[in-house]
Design an enzyme around this catalytic site. Structure first.
Site, PDB file in Angstrom:
ATOM      1  N   ASP A 185       0.801  -1.224   0.000  1.00 34.40           N
ATOM      2  CA  ASP A 185       0.000   0.000   0.000  1.00 34.40           C
ATOM      3  C   ASP A 185       0.833   1.274   0.000  1.00 34.40           C
ATOM      4  O   ASP A 185       0.303   2.357  -0.212  1.00 34.40           O
ATOM      5  CB  ASP A 185      -1.074  -0.004   1.096  1.00 34.40           C
ATOM      6  CG  ASP A 185      -0.561  -0.283   2.478  1.00 34.40           C
ATOM      7  OD1 ASP A 185      -1.278  -0.952   3.233  1.00 34.40           O
ATOM      8  OD2 ASP A 185       0.554   0.174   2.816  1.00 34.40           O
ATOM      9  N   THR A 186       2.148   1.153   0.186  1.00 30.76           N
ATOM     10  CA  THR A 186       2.998   2.357   0.188  1.00 30.76           C
ATOM     11  C   THR A 186       4.272   2.099  -0.608  1.00 30.76           C
ATOM     12  O   THR A 186       4.958   1.102  -0.379  1.00 30.76           O
ATOM     13  CB  THR A 186       3.379   2.726   1.635  1.00 30.76           C
ATOM     14  OG1 THR A 186       2.181   2.911   2.385  1.00 30.76           O
ATOM     15  CG2 THR A 186       4.216   3.994   1.683  1.00 30.76           C
TER      16      THR A 186
END
Ligand code: PLP
Ligand code: CA
Length: 303
Positions: A22-23
């Site tokens: 997610d990052t």
């Protein structure tokens, strides 16, 4: 050893890999740009990652600019990035002083800077007084009998970053501050041995400036840039990120990939910068990313 390298796969199913992340933490030089040119495909890939809801951060060991300076660089390259998404080693040096409560604990103390404009700009933003930096460019250490460099006794920390105007006066001044002042800290923005200032050759990096000060003081610096955990710990704490879902993407083994592997992140080495496939896969290399790719364009191969 070769056992290791046989096990570094090329990123072959990016869609599956991307799902679990997610990052994205991107190194800058060699991943986003080379010098002043954006690497092919980067704007489209960043747009797709954002459209997919991924958080994106940029981490650079180059201390010559502040966050604000990098924001201007991203703008000039046509890349839409927020200043808060940028983590430079100049910012990290200031963040370190804030975390260790320099202003409160070392009342009346200031910082001596070897470096370019980036470090001073970051110190100004947090209200830490400093001396040196670009202003000491033309100072000369007078060596006639009896002459001395008069260092500032209120210097409580020396920050050493990349400085194209490093000179003997600055080295002597830093040496005196560290050796003579009580509890004077020695902070290095990064230790990169060589950098790619131009395509023509590799140039001596901040490892040279830090090495000079280490050599004359015998003191080991506190390093705030990659691979030190400082910047990623800052992001994880402030932004409540889950380490196992962060991917560090970089072009250097000893800074970027170690930054990722030693801090619990997933890692992808890209070949768009300083590391060749041959070097990555050679028996001499013991640093293994989870994957490697030609560039971040491989994240969406059909694009
Ligand atoms: N330091 C300097 C002075 C540089 O010029 C560079 C790259 O151009 C770097 C460090 C490494 O920067 P990055 O961490 O973005 O690869
Ligand atoms: Ca790089």
């Amino acid at each position: 050893t070769s056992r290791l390298l046989a096990s570094v796969p090329r990123l072959s199913s990016p869609a599956t890999w991307l799902e679990g992340i997610d990052t994205f933490v991107f190194d800058c030089d060699g991943v986003i740009w080379r010098g002043d040119s954006v690497i092919d495909g980067v704007p489209g890939i960043l747009a797709k990652l954002r459209a997919a809801g991924k958080k994106i951060f940029f981490v650079t060991n180059n201390s010559t600019k502040s966050r604000k300076g990098y924001k201007a660089k991203f703008d000039s390259l046509g890349l839409d990035v927020k200043a808060e998404e940028i983590f430079s080693s100049s910012f990290a040096a200031a963040a370190y002083l804030q975390q260790t409560k320099f202003l409160e604990k070392r009342k009346g103390k200031k910082v001596y800077v070897i470096g370019e404009v980036g470090i001073g700009e970051e110190l100004d933003l947090i209200g830490v007084p400093w001396v040196g930096g670009p202003g000491d460019k033309d100072k000369v250490a007078e060596l006639s009998p009896g002459s001395k460099v008069e260092h500032d006794e209120d210097v409580g920390a020396v920050i050493v970053g990349f400085d194209r105007h490093v000179n003997y006066f600055k080295i002597q001044n830093a040496q005196l501050c560290i050796n003579e002042n009580e509890d004077c800290e020695f902070i290095a923005t990064n230790l990169d041995a060589v950098t790619h200032l131009t395509d023509a050759q590799e140039w001596a990096g901040n490892g040279a400036m830090v090495g000079a000060i280490k050599g004359c003081t015998g003191v080991e610096p506190t390093v705030v840039g990659k691979p030190s955990p400082l910047m990623i710990d800052f992001m994880v704490d402030q932004l409540k990120l889950e380490r196992s879902k962060i991917a560090m993407v970089g072009d250097r083994l000893d800074t970027d990939v170690v930054f990722g592997t030693s801090n619990g992140l997933q890692t992808c080495l890209v070949l768009s910068g300083v590391t060749t496939e041959e070097k990555l896969l050679s028996d001499d290399n013991a640093i293994a990313p989870d994957f490697f790719a030609s560039s971040i364009a491989d994240f969406y191969p059909e694009a």
